[in-house]
Design a protein around this motif. Sequence first.
Motif, PDB file in Angstrom:
ATOM      1  N   ILE A   1       0.813  -1.220   0.000  1.00 17.36           N
ATOM      2  CA  ILE A   1       0.000   0.000   0.000  1.00 17.36           C
ATOM      3  C   ILE A   1       0.849   1.273   0.000  1.00 17.36           C
ATOM      4  CG2 ILE A   1      -0.242   0.187   2.522  1.00 17.36           C
ATOM      5  CD1 ILE A   1      -2.878   0.920  -0.232  1.00 17.36           C
ATOM      6  N   LEU A   2       2.038   1.246   0.595  1.00 19.86           N
ATOM      7  CA  LEU A   2       2.846   2.471   0.651  1.00 19.86           C
ATOM      8  C   LEU A   2       3.342   2.929  -0.726  1.00 19.86           C
ATOM      9  CD1 LEU A   2       4.871   2.122   3.980  1.00 19.86           C
ATOM     10  CD2 LEU A   2       2.716   3.288   3.546  1.00 19.86           C
ATOM     11  N   PRO A   3       3.780   2.031  -1.625  1.00 20.27           N
ATOM     12  CA  PRO A   3       4.120   2.508  -2.973  1.00 20.27           C
ATOM     13  C   PRO A   3       2.937   3.146  -3.689  1.00 20.27           C
ATOM     14  CG  PRO A   3       5.047   0.335  -2.605  1.00 20.27           C
ATOM     15  CD  PRO A   3       4.139   0.616  -1.450  1.00 20.27           C
ATOM     16  N   GLU A   4       1.742   2.617  -3.428  1.00 20.72           N
ATOM     17  CA  GLU A   4       0.544   3.192  -4.037  1.00 20.72           C
ATOM     18  C   GLU A   4       0.276   4.590  -3.498  1.00 20.72           C
ATOM     19  OE1 GLU A   4      -2.871   2.883  -6.575  1.00 20.72           O
ATOM     20  OE2 GLU A   4      -0.902   1.939  -6.464  1.00 20.72           O
ATOM     21  N   LEU A   5       0.364   4.737  -2.185  1.00 21.33           N
ATOM     22  CA  LEU A   5       0.185   6.057  -1.583  1.00 21.33           C
ATOM     23  C   LEU A   5       1.282   7.024  -2.024  1.00 21.33           C
ATOM     24  CD1 LEU A   5      -0.819   5.010   2.049  1.00 21.33           C
ATOM     25  CD2 LEU A   5      -2.284   6.118   0.360  1.00 21.33           C
ATOM     26  N   PHE A   6       2.475   6.505  -2.227  1.00 21.69           N
ATOM     27  CA  PHE A   6       3.590   7.348  -2.664  1.00 21.69           C
ATOM     28  C   PHE A   6       3.293   7.981  -4.020  1.00 21.69           C
ATOM     29  CE2 PHE A   6       7.749   8.236  -4.503  1.00 21.69           C
ATOM     30  CZ  PHE A   6       8.427   8.811  -3.427  1.00 21.69           C
ATOM     31  N   HIS A   7       2.763   7.196  -4.960  1.00 20.91           N
ATOM     32  CA  HIS A   7       2.374   7.749  -6.263  1.00 20.91           C
ATOM     33  C   HIS A   7       1.286   8.811  -6.099  1.00 20.91           C
ATOM     34  CE1 HIS A   7       4.553   4.376  -8.089  1.00 20.91           C
ATOM     35  NE2 HIS A   7       4.419   4.996  -9.253  1.00 20.91           N
ATOM     36  N   MET A   8       0.341   8.540  -5.250  1.00 25.16           N
ATOM     37  CA  MET A   8      -0.778   9.461  -5.089  1.00 25.16           C
ATOM     38  C   MET A   8      -0.327  10.791  -4.501  1.00 25.16           C
ATOM     39  SD  MET A   8      -3.504   6.617  -3.742  1.00 25.16           S
ATOM     40  CE  MET A   8      -4.871   7.737  -3.561  1.00 25.16           C
ATOM     41  N   VAL A   9       0.598  10.750  -3.537  1.00 32.93           N
ATOM     42  CA  VAL A   9       1.109  11.985  -2.953  1.00 32.93           C
ATOM     43  C   VAL A   9       1.988  12.715  -3.958  1.00 32.93           C
ATOM     44  CG1 VAL A   9       2.540  12.941  -1.106  1.00 32.93           C
ATOM     45  CG2 VAL A   9       0.987  11.046  -0.621  1.00 32.93           C
ATOM     46  N   ALA A  10       2.823  11.969  -4.693  1.00 39.95           N
ATOM     47  CA  ALA A  10       3.765  12.581  -5.630  1.00 39.95           C
ATOM     48  C   ALA A  10       3.055  13.377  -6.720  1.00 39.95           C
ATOM     49  CB  ALA A  10       4.653  11.511  -6.250  1.00 39.95           C
ATOM     50  N   TYR A  11       1.869  12.913  -7.129  1.00 41.18           N
ATOM     51  CA  TYR A  11       1.141  13.587  -8.214  1.00 41.18           C
ATOM     52  C   TYR A  11      -0.215  14.121  -7.753  1.00 41.18           C
ATOM     53  CZ  TYR A  11       4.711  11.336 -11.080  1.00 41.18           C
ATOM     54  OH  TYR A  11       5.916  10.937 -11.615  1.00 41.18           O
ATOM     55  N   SER A  12      -0.361  14.337  -6.458  1.00 40.42           N
ATOM     56  CA  SER A  12      -1.586  14.920  -5.883  1.00 40.42           C
ATOM     57  C   SER A  12      -2.852  14.168  -6.308  1.00 40.42           C
ATOM     58  CB  SER A  12      -1.699  16.405  -6.266  1.00 40.42           C
ATOM     59  OG  SER A  12      -0.687  17.146  -5.635  1.00 40.42           O
ATOM     60  N   GLY A  13      -2.756  12.864  -6.462  1.00 41.68           N
ATOM     61  CA  GLY A  13      -3.930  12.050  -6.750  1.00 41.68           C
ATOM     62  C   GLY A  13      -4.452  12.160  -8.158  1.00 41.68           C
ATOM     63  N   GLU A  14      -3.719  12.807  -9.054  1.00 35.48           N
ATOM     64  CA  GLU A  14      -4.172  12.989 -10.433  1.00 35.48           C
ATOM     65  C   GLU A  14      -3.186  12.363 -11.409  1.00 35.48           C
ATOM     66  OE1 GLU A  14      -4.607  17.167 -10.928  1.00 35.48           O
ATOM     67  OE2 GLU A  14      -6.268  17.347  -9.501  1.00 35.48           O
ATOM     68  N   ASN A  15      -3.686  11.973 -12.578  1.00 37.30           N
ATOM     69  CA  ASN A  15      -2.846  11.420 -13.631  1.00 37.30           C
ATOM     70  C   ASN A  15      -2.094  10.195 -13.105  1.00 37.30           C
ATOM     71  OD1 ASN A  15      -0.678  11.307 -15.818  1.00 37.30           O
ATOM     72  ND2 ASN A  15      -1.901  13.036 -16.522  1.00 37.30           N
ATOM     73  N   LEU A  16      -0.766  10.223 -13.044  1.00 43.43           N
ATOM     74  CA  LEU A  16      -0.019   9.082 -12.514  1.00 43.43           C
ATOM     75  C   LEU A  16      -0.301   8.849 -11.036  1.00 43.43           C
ATOM     76  CD1 LEU A  16       3.447   9.521 -14.269  1.00 43.43           C
ATOM     77  CD2 LEU A  16       1.786   7.688 -14.654  1.00 43.43           C
ATOM     78  N   GLY A  17      -0.921   9.815 -10.382  1.00 47.50           N
ATOM     79  CA  GLY A  17      -1.303   9.652  -8.992  1.00 47.50           C
ATOM     80  C   GLY A  17      -2.678   9.046  -8.798  1.00 47.50           C
ATOM     81  N   SER A  18      -3.387   8.794  -9.889  1.00 48.18           N
ATOM     82  CA  SER A  18      -4.688   8.138  -9.779  1.00 48.18           C
ATOM     83  C   SER A  18      -4.476   6.700  -9.316  1.00 48.18           C
ATOM     84  CB  SER A  18      -5.398   8.150 -11.138  1.00 48.18           C
ATOM     85  OG  SER A  18      -6.702   7.625 -11.037  1.00 48.18           O
ATOM     86  N   PRO A  19      -5.175   6.244  -8.297  1.00 51.61           N
ATOM     87  CA  PRO A  19      -4.856   4.957  -7.679  1.00 51.61           C
ATOM     88  C   PRO A  19      -5.115   3.756  -8.587  1.00 51.61           C
ATOM     89  CG  PRO A  19      -6.901   5.840  -6.796  1.00 51.61           C
ATOM     90  CD  PRO A  19      -6.295   6.926  -7.627  1.00 51.61           C
ATOM     91  N   LEU A  20      -4.221   2.779  -8.491  1.00 55.42           N
ATOM     92  CA  LEU A  20      -4.429   1.511  -9.202  1.00 55.42           C
ATOM     93  C   LEU A  20      -5.598   0.747  -8.602  1.00 55.42           C
ATOM     94  CD1 LEU A  20      -0.806   0.104  -9.711  1.00 55.42           C
ATOM     95  CD2 LEU A  20      -2.429   0.728 -11.505  1.00 55.42           C
TER      96      LEU A  20
END
Length: 517
Positions: free
Chosen positions: A170-189
Amino acid sequence: MFRLCHHQKLRTPARRLVSTRKMSTTTIINPKEPYKYQELPNKVKVVTNPLPGHFSALGVYVNAGSRFEDGGKLQGVSHLVDKLAYNSTAHLSGVEMLQSLERLGGNYMCSSSRESIMYQASVFNDDVEKMVRLLSETVVHPQLTEQEIDEQKNFASYEIDEIWKKPELILPELFHMVAYSGENLGSPLLCSMDRLPYITKPLIDEYRNRFFNPENITVSMIGVPETTAVELANKYFGDWQSSSSSADAASPMKFPPAKYTGGEYTLPHPANPDGSMPEFSYIHLGFEGLSVSDPDIYALALLQTLLGGGGSFSAGGPGKGMYAKLYTEVLNKYGFIENCVAFNSSYYDSGLFGISAACIPNAAPYLVEIMCQQLALTFQGTSGGGRIRGGRSSSSSRGITETELARSKNQLKSSLLMNLESKMVELEDLGRQIQVHGYKIPLFEMIEKIEQVTLADIRRVAQRVLTGNASESGSGKPTVVIQGNRDQFGDIESVLKNYGLGKFDQVPEENSKKGWW
């Protein structure tokens, strides 16, 4: 994962017969490698490598995934589309599909990522056409009954609940979401629990109409002659017509580029039923990395190999990376650190690079300092008195040496060559490269690029990425995701500033406070 459902009479439509349609004759052939690429009149891409053997590997790759969901009503649908693969179709019931796959050996899968949905299988050479037909059925003609959708939503709910219990997932997933503010590449898998009730058959059909179109499809085959591959692709995918206008069709080139923002997020430890203390505290610390087409991608891959890392216990042995920096300088010296690993994720137009680590909770105040020290040494090296920037003592730490670079080159090349010995890895590599680049980068060229990287390149690229200058559009701010007691980790920003890592004045404060799920 598979279910019983009502039977449908198996029928093969007349249009499945060999077509007299004129095929594309555009073929790109690299004289040093046997890859062949053609595009059908309806824009389906066909790429093959006629590598001889008893088995053939087949794949269909769709330009779809979580980054294209726009954070709106389609959010989470990729997760369900993945799980609904190989179910009932317009010409096969769920039972008939399952039985057909089992007769072919049962070696098949579907997975969704941020930029692609991949359908893959491996069969005996004599069964290639049968498997291509089944792939076309599940990609082009899915029926998807309400029962199948409800069952997969139940499975997804269980899967989501289990992943939230595992920090390494779950932490790699949250890391993407924080890095891109939940948009685009930050949209959750992962589809969130709140979204599951809203994912219905009409919504899935809307998703498919938008993304599942011939211009977004790449058919890849390993072990199949070019002529046969093109004939089969034309037979089973050639009549497929786009369900959306070219202006609406999904394509990486037609979507807004990813915008890296950085920020910080803390996830508390789940409550233990027995009231005991958590075993470890976790942190992911990173920066914007490089896209797959960036010329410095080989140097960054070598930097990740140089840092390496792993768990506090390993059986060792050749190729385990036991001489990597995070082993020799971190895991071998600090017994309170459970694991410490460098990560590197590259996408169409951006990427992420950093270190993940876990330690006993009482050692959390020291963990960020240790991580930052190793990152800073990659481009600052050692300085007088055994100190590096920020004044922290580092008598035994040092920068990267030529010997370490040479070892990492050999390790990266051997890993690349050994992975490509697998037809399934070769299949995915071939299909995804055509998807992203429109061509296949030859293996010999990759090896040459790795060999050409110098120590100066490593330091230059490390400084570019770790000081927040990977791209002009990104904020350059570090991304930090923690599971544990945030107060125990201390003033992370000050430590990063002392080591000259990242930028801190270009991101609105609200980005670091945004919550998800």
